[in-house]
Design an enzyme around this catalytic site. Structure first.
Site, PDB file in Angstrom:
ATOM      1  N   CYS A 113       1.217   3.237  -6.923  1.00 55.61           N
ATOM      2  CA  CYS A 113       0.463   4.216  -6.122  1.00 55.61           C
ATOM      3  C   CYS A 113      -0.102   5.370  -6.947  1.00 55.61           C
ATOM      4  O   CYS A 113      -1.036   6.047  -6.514  1.00 55.61           O
ATOM      5  CB  CYS A 113       1.341   4.770  -5.011  1.00 55.61           C
ATOM      6  SG  CYS A 113       1.834   3.492  -3.870  1.00 55.61           S
ATOM      7  N   HIS A 263      -2.841  10.457  -2.131  1.00 56.56           N
ATOM      8  CA  HIS A 263      -2.520   9.034  -1.951  1.00 56.56           C
ATOM      9  C   HIS A 263      -2.193   8.792  -0.478  1.00 56.56           C
ATOM     10  O   HIS A 263      -1.695   9.691   0.216  1.00 56.56           O
ATOM     11  CB  HIS A 263      -1.328   8.661  -2.845  1.00 56.56           C
ATOM     12  CG  HIS A 263      -0.803   7.289  -2.576  1.00 56.56           C
ATOM     13  ND1 HIS A 263      -1.613   6.174  -2.604  1.00 56.56           N
ATOM     14  CD2 HIS A 263       0.444   6.844  -2.245  1.00 56.56           C
ATOM     15  CE1 HIS A 263      -0.889   5.112  -2.317  1.00 56.56           C
ATOM     16  NE2 HIS A 263       0.359   5.493  -2.088  1.00 56.56           N
ATOM     17  N   ASN A 293      -2.362   1.419   3.313  1.00 54.91           N
ATOM     18  CA  ASN A 293      -2.060   1.793   1.926  1.00 54.91           C
ATOM     19  C   ASN A 293      -2.668   0.751   0.981  1.00 54.91           C
ATOM     20  O   ASN A 293      -2.191  -0.376   0.909  1.00 54.91           O
ATOM     21  CB  ASN A 293      -0.543   1.889   1.741  1.00 54.91           C
ATOM     22  CG  ASN A 293      -0.144   2.325   0.333  1.00 54.91           C
ATOM     23  OD1 ASN A 293      -0.974   2.401  -0.565  1.00 54.91           O
ATOM     24  ND2 ASN A 293       1.131   2.596   0.134  1.00 54.91           N
TER      25      ASN A 293
HETATM   26  N1  ACO Z   1       7.777  -2.688  13.508  1.00 52.52           N
HETATM   27  C1  ACO Z   1       8.748  -2.419  14.380  1.00 52.52           C
HETATM   28  N2  ACO Z   1       9.981  -2.006  14.015  1.00 52.52           N
HETATM   29  C2  ACO Z   1      10.190  -1.849  12.687  1.00 52.52           C
HETATM   30  C3  ACO Z   1       9.235  -2.118  11.725  1.00 52.52           C
HETATM   31  C4  ACO Z   1       7.974  -2.562  12.174  1.00 52.52           C
HETATM   32  N3  ACO Z   1       6.966  -2.828  11.334  1.00 52.52           N
HETATM   33  N4  ACO Z   1       9.749  -1.881  10.508  1.00 52.52           N
HETATM   34  C5  ACO Z   1      11.010  -1.476  10.691  1.00 52.52           C
HETATM   35  N5  ACO Z   1      11.298  -1.467  12.022  1.00 52.52           N
HETATM   36  C6  ACO Z   1      12.523  -1.085  12.680  1.00 52.52           C
HETATM   37  C7  ACO Z   1      13.716  -1.106  11.766  1.00 52.52           C
HETATM   38  O1  ACO Z   1      14.247  -2.407  11.690  1.00 52.52           O
HETATM   39  C8  ACO Z   1      14.637  -0.142  12.442  1.00 52.52           C
HETATM   40  O2  ACO Z   1      15.276  -0.813  13.516  1.00 52.52           O
HETATM   41  P1  ACO Z   1      16.815  -0.478  13.886  1.00 52.52           P
HETATM   42  O3  ACO Z   1      16.845   1.000  14.208  1.00 52.52           O
HETATM   43  O4  ACO Z   1      17.066  -1.371  15.034  1.00 52.52           O
HETATM   44  O5  ACO Z   1      17.595  -0.812  12.653  1.00 52.52           O
HETATM   45  C9  ACO Z   1      13.706   0.888  13.064  1.00 52.52           C
HETATM   46  O6  ACO Z   1      12.420   0.261  13.106  1.00 52.52           O
HETATM   47  C10 ACO Z   1      13.598   2.187  12.291  1.00 52.52           C
HETATM   48  O7  ACO Z   1      13.408   1.875  10.943  1.00 52.52           O
HETATM   49  P2  ACO Z   1      13.413   2.991   9.859  1.00 52.52           P
HETATM   50  O8  ACO Z   1      13.359   2.341   8.514  1.00 52.52           O
HETATM   51  O9  ACO Z   1      14.503   3.975  10.147  1.00 52.52           O
HETATM   52  O10 ACO Z   1      12.028   3.709  10.147  1.00 52.52           O
HETATM   53  P3  ACO Z   1      11.487   5.008   9.468  1.00 52.52           P
HETATM   54  O11 ACO Z   1      11.295   6.027  10.503  1.00 52.52           O
HETATM   55  O12 ACO Z   1      12.227   5.361   8.219  1.00 52.52           O
HETATM   56  O13 ACO Z   1      10.020   4.551   9.010  1.00 52.52           O
HETATM   57  C11 ACO Z   1       8.738   3.795   7.153  1.00 52.52           C
HETATM   58  C12 ACO Z   1       9.858   3.453   8.141  1.00 52.52           C
HETATM   59  C13 ACO Z   1       7.446   3.991   7.913  1.00 52.52           C
HETATM   60  C14 ACO Z   1       8.554   2.596   6.220  1.00 52.52           C
HETATM   61  C15 ACO Z   1       9.104   5.057   6.366  1.00 52.52           C
HETATM   62  O14 ACO Z   1      10.407   4.961   5.860  1.00 52.52           O
HETATM   63  C16 ACO Z   1       8.159   5.351   5.242  1.00 52.52           C
HETATM   64  O15 ACO Z   1       6.992   5.636   5.434  1.00 52.52           O
HETATM   65  N6  ACO Z   1       8.647   5.339   3.999  1.00 52.52           N
HETATM   66  C17 ACO Z   1       7.785   5.602   2.861  1.00 52.52           C
HETATM   67  C18 ACO Z   1       6.845   4.477   2.624  1.00 52.52           C
HETATM   68  C19 ACO Z   1       6.079   4.723   1.361  1.00 52.52           C
HETATM   69  O16 ACO Z   1       5.654   5.834   1.093  1.00 52.52           O
HETATM   70  N7  ACO Z   1       5.932   3.735   0.543  1.00 52.52           N
HETATM   71  C20 ACO Z   1       5.372   3.988  -0.743  1.00 52.52           C
HETATM   72  C21 ACO Z   1       4.115   3.368  -0.921  1.00 52.52           C
HETATM   73  S1  ACO Z   1       4.180   1.787  -1.457  1.00 52.52           S
HETATM   74  C22 ACO Z   1       3.967   1.755  -3.151  1.00 52.52           C
HETATM   75  O17 ACO Z   1       4.187   2.674  -3.862  1.00 52.52           O
HETATM   76  C23 ACO Z   1       3.637   0.434  -3.727  1.00 52.52           C
END
Ligand code: ACO
Length: 336
Positions: A113, A263, A293
């Site tokens: 990223c 980003h 992304n």
């Molecule tokens: N659809 C529906 N439910 C989902 C999904 C989905 N796509 N993905 C996960 N869930 C569920 C999980 O299983 C979990 O269920 P549970 O509570 O029954 O266990 C619930 O949703 C909550 O999951 P969390 O992981 O707690 O959700 P969170 O609020 O943390 O959001 C997210 C997840 C959006 C991925 C967040 O953590 C995030 O944005 N992290 C940073 C991502 C990022 O910046 N990535 C870097 C870029 S990539 C790169 O550098 C290559």
């Protein structure tokens, strides 16, 4: 003083639009979950016949045309990607082949990223030193061919889109830094302690006797795995930190910046960064809603959209910051 100027931008995304509801037919997810957690509404995914270099070349051609620069004037190509066409050689060589400019150096940057800002930083050193006059930088990704499109991979798969963005950097003799377009500074960091928090494990030399382990392939070791919470927590710490580093280095305040092109990993991350600096909403240019992304391509895509929509005009002061896999983080301040 010789500095680097962004002459022009270009971008390209594939034709196939994938809405959040389309993902619900592949896996257990919903438009509501994706929008609330990330801000993403849609993304573009390439078809089977398109490669990352195809997207990259289209973006490069547009940037060259917008800059009114002939490809024969380019002294170097830098391509940032985590989804190259092949294991080797790198993406930049395929971009070079398709553009038809043999001979000039072609360099790949594998910083995920932050790849675009790392590329800017490297290009800026070559231009400041007087080594090169014109450098083509492209960030390009086809994520869609490497994602687990079942419920198992939903936490990662819904986040990513395909696309490419390019800029032409050129040497400029800057007489008035307060008016003339140029890169003021770039700031790049990494902490490999967290390398496995967001990664693709294989194929690779780090697992077993052969690069490809067919048993592990069946378990999906070739799909990205992410500790989403860890990424989020580090992103909202490192992005403000590196943005402040750039402001301090240039003796600037947040209110001096005309436009922030961050980003695009998650709208909530960018909202939290903006809040920490009291940046008004209209000064943050987000594209994640439309493109999701696109990793190394998010910032040049953002710049190109901002130019085409009239939000970014020549002479404006821009700040970019990014955080991603590695972990890596970076920032840049430039007068467009
Ligand atoms: N659809 C529906 N439910 C989902 C999904 C989905 N796509 N993905 C996960 N869930 C569920 C999980 O299983 C979990 O269920 P549970 O509570 O029954 O266990 C619930 O949703 C909550 O999951 P969390 O992981 O707690 O959700 P969170 O609020 O943390 O959001 C997210 C997840 C959006 C991925 C967040 O953590 C995030 O944005 N992290 C940073 C991502 C990022 O910046 N990535 C870097 C870029 S990539 C790169 O550098 C290559």
């Amino acid at each position: 003083m010789i500095r680097s100027e962004i002459l022009a931008t270009g971008m390209h995304v594939p034709a196939n639009l994938v809405k959040n509801d389309d993902l619900s037919s592949m896996m257990d997810t919903s438009d509501e979950w994706i929008r609330q957690r990330t801000g993403i509404e849609q993304r573009y995914w390439a078809d089977a016949t398109t490669s990352t270099s195809d997207l990259a070349v289209e973006a490069c051609k547009k940037a060259l045309s917008n800059a009114k620069v002939d490809k024969s004037e380019i002294d170097m190509i830098i391509a940032a990607t985590l989804t190259p066409d092949h294991e080797f050689p790198g993406l930049a060589c395929f971009v070079q082949k398709k553009l038809g400019i043999p001979g000039v150096p072609a360099l790949d940057i594998r910083q995920q990223c932050t790849g675009f800002i790392y590329s800017m930083s490297i290009a800026d050193q070559f231009i400041r030193s007087g080594t090169y006059k014109k450098i083509l930088i492209v960030g390009a990704e086809i994520h869609s061919k490497g994602l687990d499109k079942t419920t198992v991979g939903r936490d990662v798969t819904v986040l990513f889109g395909d696309g490419a963005g390019a800029v032409v950097l050129a040497a400029k003799d800057v007489a008035d830094p307060k008016k003339d377009s140029h890169i003021l500074s770039t700031h790049i960091h990494a902490d490999g302690t967290f390398a496995e928090e967001l990664w693709v494990e294989g194929p690779g030399s780090g697992v077993g006797a052969d690069r490809v382990d067919f048993e592990k392939l069946k378990e999906g070791y070739h799909y990205p795995k992410m500790n989403g919470k860890a990424v989020f927590v580090h992103a909202v710490k490192r992005m403000p930190e590196v943005l402040q580093e750039a402001l301090t280095a240039n003796n600037l305040k947040p209110e001096d910046i005309d436009l922030f092109v961050f980003h695009q990993a998650n709208l909530r991350i960018n909202d939290m960064v903006a809040k920490q600096f009291n940046i008004p909403e209209e000064k943050v240019f987000n594209t994640i809603q439309k493109y999701a992304n696109t990793t190394a391509a998010t910032i040049p895509i953002g710049l190109d959209e901002a130019v085409r929509s009239g939000k970014l005009k020549k002479g404006m002061l821009v700040a970019s910051a990014a955080f991603g896999s590695g972990f890596t983080w970076a920032s840049a301040i430039y007068r467009y």
